[in-house]
Design an enzyme around this catalytic site. Structure first.
Site, short mmCIF file in Angstrom:
data_model
loop_
_atom_site.label_atom_id
_atom_site.label_comp_id
_atom_site.label_asym_id
_atom_site.label_seq_id
_atom_site.Cartn_x
_atom_site.Cartn_y
_atom_site.Cartn_z
N ASP A 334 1.10 -1.20 0.08
CA ASP A 334 -0.01 -0.11 -0.04
C ASP A 334 0.83 1.43 0.23
O ASP A 334 1.91 1.33 0.49
CB ASP A 334 -1.33 -0.38 1.70
N GLU A 387 0.91 -0.64 -4.71
CA GLU A 387 0.29 0.68 -5.06
C GLU A 387 0.93 2.05 -5.32
O GLU A 387 1.31 2.91 -4.54
CB GLU A 387 -0.59 0.67 -4.06
#
Length: 653
Positions: A334, A387
């Site tokens: 993330d 990401e």
């Protein structure tokens, strides 16, 4: 338990020296110098077997060896339900230098609750949960739980063998992104546990044809509203849904049914909760001291200090722990962009340049490269996914050529351009045709994954269906069009739960999806469409065999902005399919495109099919190409294009 019981706190204040009482058991050093050396170098890949709480025996006595890293502490002790949370009962001894503290506590074992009582060098009294804890109480309680590491009887040997040898770059990857607490709930309103999810979710995912489940973070976290993205337990599946072995059962069941499991993992920042990592030993231990480097302004969290060997070891150890002890098939990392840039979301004067005067976070770059190299070399076949929302180069290229080493990168540009384009009323779409074509200029610069993720259906953004213009029928047709476009476009696929049946409302983590919508034909039609798209995507090598290579894609016509139509071919080996998409509600009759051969084409998919809730406009009979040059190709086929529809045609043998 977030603080010492009042009486224990008073005792600790009175006896700040934390010298052992008559009943204290003081352990000799049980951790080897070799373990400490590797940890100090940041290269102890099984550090989760050293630090934390581990049942064992010493001199014939059963108990637990506790160990934690707190180099800035003056004193540390273990407190728990086994000693009345008394900070004087079981002080720990320190390895100097290095700052690892340990103690053996006889008579303790699996199921006991514990924390660390820490006296900082300023005399402050801290009560901290275990950074290496492998199980925790259900929130809002925060104590760690001593966990028995008995061998789990895995039944996924065939899956693990295939995974180690699979050619993921030429395989279909269709991911169903799930928040475990709100996919479905029990009839009583409680969460489904890991074992219930194993059966209900896996049955659904297998039926729908997805290849993987991606779990939003199930690493332990204190706040439901963070959805797991503010992690405090990097070595523990959240106890909201059961025990570590319950989670192993979930993964094992997925594997035995041919479904991979990807974990959303957050090494970029952590919450500032007093009971967890923040100023763990009274100093900025895991984070930076200077807020210009150590505080994430957008999320109110703290940023890891990747320059410390022990911090990198903590994070890489966490990644390896999930791959090792839970057989996880991949990590979606993330917020990579926030890790790469020292000036991420900061104004001038709010950040500190690197040693070269630049804005690149050199320590984070080294960390990510090492993370990818270690994980992929030790566990062949696992996927690491970034990401990452900027134009940082070579995210998915090997570290030895200067890349970050990820397997895939989320294609945020494609997602934003596509959703922005479809948001416009079709009458205006011809002004924005470049939103459809620009992405192919960079589509093969990385190994891209196409995400229609949870990020696009929260914080007032509405649902995927709610983004679409027009009346209900047009909204549903636009959603079917979007999904068909994603599955025919080069790249791996990811769809957040609810998108596969056209949920009306924005996602709410506190309640389950609106499954009742499947009683309505248009929503049931979207679900049927996704099931068929997954089947087609998996069965046709033309749609997945060259997802990351320019050899797998060829424009037929990208210039028909006037009619808002695009057409292209997907290739694999000697095979090809033709994709034609009409982004207006006007059917196009007699629409000609050029094709590479004088052959007969069969329509194998039509998003306007009556089975999906459409009007059934299309090409039900085979279409024979004419030997007439068109669009620079030797043959021509004449088609009927459905309104707001996508069709896929395949040449017949």
């Amino acid at each position: 338990m977030n603080r010492l019981p009042q009486e224990s706190a008073k005792r600790l204040a009175r006896h700040a020296s934390m010298e052992p009482s008559d009943t204290t058991v003081v352990a000799t050093h049980l951790i080897s110098e070799f373990d400490l050396h590797l940890f100090g170098e940041g290269r102890h890949w099984h550090i989760y077997n050293v630090l934390g709480a581990h049942p064992c025996s010493l001199n014939g006595e059963e108990g637990v060896r506790f160990a934690t890293w707190a180099p800035g502490a003056e004193a540390v002790s273990v407190v728990g339900d086994f000693n009345g949370w008394d900070p004087l009962a079981h002080p720990m001894t320190a390895h100097r230098p290095g700052g690892v503290w340990e103690a053996f506590v006889p008579g303790t074992g699996p199921g006991h609750l514990y924390k660390y009582a820490i006296r900082s060098d300023t005399g402050a009294l801290l009560l901290k949960t275990d950074p290496y804890g492998q199980q925790f109480e259900v929130r809002p309680a925060t104590a760690a739980v001593v966990t028995e590491r008995t061998p789990y009887n895995w039944q996924d040997g065939d899956w693990m063998h295939r995974r180690a040898h699979w050619d993921w770059q030429h395989a279909p990857i269709a991911i169903y992104e799930v928040h475990p607490g709100s996919w479905q709930v029990h009839g009583s309103g409680r969460w489904l546990n890991y074992r219930e999810l194993a059966h209900q979710l896996v049955d659904y995912v297998v039926d729908m044809g997805f290849t993987h489940i991606e779990l939003m973070p199930v690493t332990e976290h204190p706040l439901d509203d963070s959805w797991g993205y503010q992690t405090t337990g990097y070595f523990a599946p959240t106890s909201r849904y059961g025990t570590p072995d319950d989670f192993r059962y979930f993964v094992d069941h997925c594997h035995r049914h041919g479904i991979g499991v990807i974990l959303d993992w957050v090494p970029g920042h952590f919450p500032g909760d007093d009971h967890a990592l923040a100023r763990f030993d009274g100093t900025a231990l895991y984070e930076h001291e200077d807020p210009r480097k150590g505080q994430h302004q957008d999320w109110g969290t703290l940023i890891y200090n990747y320059g410390r060997h022990e911090v990198r070891n903590f994070l890489i150890g966490s990644a390896l722990f999930w791959l090792d002890t839970f057989h996880i098939d991949g990590l979606r990392v993330d917020a990579v962009a926030s890790m790469l840039y020292l000036n991420y979301s900061r104004k001038d004067g709010e950040w500190i340049p690197n040693v070269h005067g630049g804005h690149e976070n050199l320590e984070a770059i080294d960390f990510l490269r090492e993370l990818n190299d270690i994980c992929q070399s030790r566990y062949p076949g696992i996927l690491t996914m970034a990401e990452e929302s900027t134009s940082w180069p070579q995210v998915t290229r090997p570290s030895w050529v200067g890349g970050l080493g990820f397997c895939t990168k989320w294609n945020m540009g494609w997602m934003h351009d596509t959703l922005d384009y479809l948001h416009h009323d079709p009458v205006h779409r011809h002004y924005h045709h470049d939103k459809l074509t620009f992405g192919l200029l960079y589509a093969f610069s990385e190994n891209f994954l196409l995400p229609l993720s949870h990020d696009e259906v929260v914080h007032g953004k509405g649902s995927l269906l709610g983004k679409m213009p027009g009346d209900e029928w047009q909204q549903q047709a636009n959603l079917r069009l979007l999904l068909a476009y994603m599955y025919s476009y080069p790249g791996a696929k990811l769809l957040f739960m609810g998108g596969e049946f056209g949920q009306h409302r924005e996602w709410n983590f506190a309640g389950e999806l609106d499954w009742f919508l499947l009683e309505r034909p248009l929503h049931k039609g979207v679900q049927t469409l996704v099931r068929d798209l997954n089947r087609l995507y998996r069965e046709l090598p033309e749609l997945h065999g060259e997802s990351f290579s320019p050899q797998g894609f060829e424009w037929i016509d990208c210039h028909d902005a006037t009619q808002s139509v695009i057409s292209f071919m997907r290739h694999s080996g000697d095979g090809h399919v033709v994709v034609v998409i009409n982004f207006t509600p006007v059917p196009r009759f007699g629409y000609c495109i050029g094709v590479p051969a004088d052959r007969t084409y069969q329509e194998v998919f039509n998003s306007d099919s009556r089975f999906y809730g459409g009007g059934d406009i299309g090409n039900p009979l085979p279409v024979t190409a004419e030997p007439r040059q068109w669009m620079g190709r030797p043959a021509t086929i004449t088609l009927t294009l459905p309104p707001l529809g996508a069709i896929i045609l395949r040449p017949q043998p």
